[in-house]
Enzyme design. Structure first.
Site, PDB file in Angstrom:
ATOM      1  N   LYS A   1       0.847  -1.205   0.000  1.00  0.00           N
ATOM      2  CA  LYS A   1       0.000   0.000   0.000  1.00  0.00           C
ATOM      3  C   LYS A   1       0.880   1.252   0.000  1.00  0.00           C
ATOM      4  O   LYS A   1       2.097   1.167   0.233  1.00  0.00           O
ATOM      5  CB  LYS A   1      -0.903  -0.015   1.238  1.00  0.00           C
ATOM      6  CG  LYS A   1      -0.133   0.032   2.563  1.00  0.00           C
ATOM      7  CD  LYS A   1      -1.036  -0.271   3.757  1.00  0.00           C
ATOM      8  CE  LYS A   1      -0.261  -0.242   5.059  1.00  0.00           C
ATOM      9  NZ  LYS A   1      -1.030  -0.786   6.178  1.00  0.00           N
TER      10      LYS A   1
ATOM     11  N   TYR B   1      17.399  30.203   8.704  1.00  0.00           N
ATOM     12  CA  TYR B   1      16.240  30.904   9.264  1.00  0.00           C
ATOM     13  C   TYR B   1      16.333  31.044  10.779  1.00  0.00           C
ATOM     14  O   TYR B   1      16.803  30.133  11.481  1.00  0.00           O
ATOM     15  CB  TYR B   1      14.951  30.135   8.944  1.00  0.00           C
ATOM     16  CG  TYR B   1      14.440  30.376   7.548  1.00  0.00           C
ATOM     17  CD1 TYR B   1      14.115  31.649   7.104  1.00  0.00           C
ATOM     18  CD2 TYR B   1      14.291  29.305   6.674  1.00  0.00           C
ATOM     19  CE1 TYR B   1      13.643  31.849   5.818  1.00  0.00           C
ATOM     20  CE2 TYR B   1      13.815  29.497   5.387  1.00  0.00           C
ATOM     21  CZ  TYR B   1      13.495  30.780   4.956  1.00  0.00           C
ATOM     22  OH  TYR B   1      13.031  30.975   3.686  1.00  0.00           O
TER      23      TYR B   1
HETATM   24  C1  LIG Z   1      -0.317  -1.815   6.883  1.00  0.00           C
HETATM   25  C2  LIG Z   1      -0.956  -3.106   7.209  1.00  0.00           C
HETATM   26  C3  LIG Z   1      -0.186  -4.289   7.253  1.00  0.00           C
HETATM   27  C4  LIG Z   1       1.313  -4.280   7.172  1.00  0.00           C
HETATM   28  O1  LIG Z   1       1.819  -3.833   8.417  1.00  0.00           O
HETATM   29  P1  LIG Z   1       3.372  -3.721   8.745  1.00  0.00           P
HETATM   30  O2  LIG Z   1       3.419  -3.305  10.162  1.00  0.00           O
HETATM   31  O3  LIG Z   1       3.897  -2.653   7.826  1.00  0.00           O
HETATM   32  O4  LIG Z   1       4.007  -5.024   8.480  1.00  0.00           O
HETATM   33  C5  LIG Z   1      -0.871  -5.491   7.402  1.00  0.00           C
HETATM   34  N1  LIG Z   1      -2.213  -5.522   7.570  1.00  0.00           N
HETATM   35  C6  LIG Z   1      -2.965  -4.401   7.576  1.00  0.00           C
HETATM   36  C7  LIG Z   1      -4.436  -4.506   7.764  1.00  0.00           C
HETATM   37  C8  LIG Z   1      -2.367  -3.160   7.407  1.00  0.00           C
HETATM   38  O5  LIG Z   1      -3.122  -2.046   7.440  1.00  0.00           O
END
Ligand SMILES: *Cc1c(COP(=O)(O)O)cnc(C)c1O
Length: 358
Positions: free
Chosen positions: A45, A255
């Site tokens: 994702k 800055y």
């Molecule tokens: C993001 C996510 C994962 C992966 O999690 P990590 O901690 O990055 O391994 C797995 N399952 C769900 C539902 C997620 O939202």
């Protein structure tokens, strides 16, 4: 005839190197932590945590990953175009308004997370594959036991091939939420013998066999981040030095004149800033000339930051912000955040170079 635009000298471009072989090695290492009957998927994702789903997806598919997870239908459609028809792509957000095309034309499999989504899917897509997300205690997405029971017949008729839930505290081994969610998930899925069960992301894999069920869903561990302490670093970020200036004691830099020289100093100006994802709140960090740390001084600006290179013997042409010494988690700690946010903040202006297997 117009002449081609002048090529920018590659040495003057900030370069984000992404090691696909390291991502694959991390996937294999996580896969090896569960039994041979447990399948290891991959969460890509948010554009593979900022590292590029179009490159990371095919590399993982080639290495043997069959099940991918994204957070939005659009990500699923883009991933399908990159990895072809065979892989299974689950969408954590289920079936939202406007997602029909992704399901119908691109085979994105929604992980249904409410009774309303179950009903909508049953009306439009009965016979197509789907997953179901249950809430075992995180109270974010997914159906609690009562809500799932209210559409129990519909779910049974859809015959989901995946039933999953997500752990809230898996990065803390001894947190009582882990065993409590494990028990709740076990009870909720006891009767669902035909569906593949999945509870664990990276943290859950590290909690051990009772958490593995049929399928795991690692994300951050693939990209070199905690809580997978055994991960290989995946990213290297090299930033070009655009100027070096001499600063006298008493003169300030940047800055708010936040840093004042106390000795004759050499200050390197670097052409990246908070618009490139270098979080302005980061404190007490360095850029590296090889393995030598050079402290960042003064405020981080939008496109620039300044580094004290007085102690270097030679003037550098570039300095690295992320490398095997200053990993995403080391930098995250200094910015008061987590490796996930460092990765997903990495800017779009970097020239990206993919190393290793493709
Ligand atoms: C993001 C996510 C994962 C992966 O999690 P990590 O901690 O990055 O391994 C797995 N399952 C769900 C539902 C997620 O939202």
């Amino acid at each position: 005839m117009a002449s081609p635009p002048p090529q920018k000298d590659k040495r003057m471009q900030a370069t984000l190197s992404i090691d696909l072989s390291a991502i694959i090695a991390n996937w294999r290492a996580l896969d090896a932590l569960s039994g041979s009957a447990v399948e290891t998927g991959a969460v890509i994702k948010a554009d593979a945590y900022g590292l590029g789903a179009a490159e990371v997806g095919p590399a993982l598919a080639k290495a043997g990953v069959r099940r991918f997870f994204v957070a939005e239908a659009e990500e699923g459609v883009a991933l399908r175009a990159a990895i072809g028809a065979e892989a299974i792509i689950y969408n954590f957000s289920g079936l939202m308004a406007g997602d029909e095309e992704a399901v119908a034309a691109h085979g994105v499999v929604p992980v249904l997370n409410s009774a309303a989504q179950v009903k909508r899917f049953a009306e439009k897509f009965s016979g197509k594959p789907c997953g179901v997300q249950l809430d075992s205690g995180m109270n974010r997405l997914g159906m609690e036991a009562l809500e799932a029971a209210s559409v129990g017949l519909e779910i049974a008729a859809l015959n989901p091939d995946l039933v999953m839930s997500h752990l809230a505290c898996a990065d803390e081994r001894l947190h009582p939420m882990n065993t409590s969610q494990l028990a709740t998930f076990g009870a909720m899925t006891f009767a669902r013998a035909t569906a593949r069960k999945s509870l664990s992301a990276t943290g859950g894999i590290l909690l051990g066999a009772p958490y593995h069920f049929d399928l795991t869903r690692p994300g951050i561990g693939l990209y070199g981040g905690l809580p997978f302490t055994g991960a290989k670093p995946v990213v290297q970020l090299d930033l070009p030095v655009v100027q070096v200036r001499d600063v006298m004691p008493g003169e300030s830099v940047g800055y708010s004149a936040a840093w004042v020289a106390t000795r004759p100093s050499k200050i390197a100006t670097i052409s990246s800033g908070y618009a490139d994802g270098i979080l302005r709140a980061t404190e007490g960090f360095s850029l590296y000339a090889g393995t030598t740390p050079c402290p960042v001084v003064g405020r981080i600006s939008m496109d620039l930051l300044t580094v004290d290179i007085t102690d270097l013997k030679e003037l550098p042409t570039e300095l690295s912000l992320l490398n095997d010494i200053q990993t995403v988690d080391v930098l995250a700690e200094k910015a008061g955040t987590i490796g996930y946010e460092i990765l997903t903040s990495l800017g779009s202006r970097y020239h990206r170079v993919y190393k290793g297997e493709k």
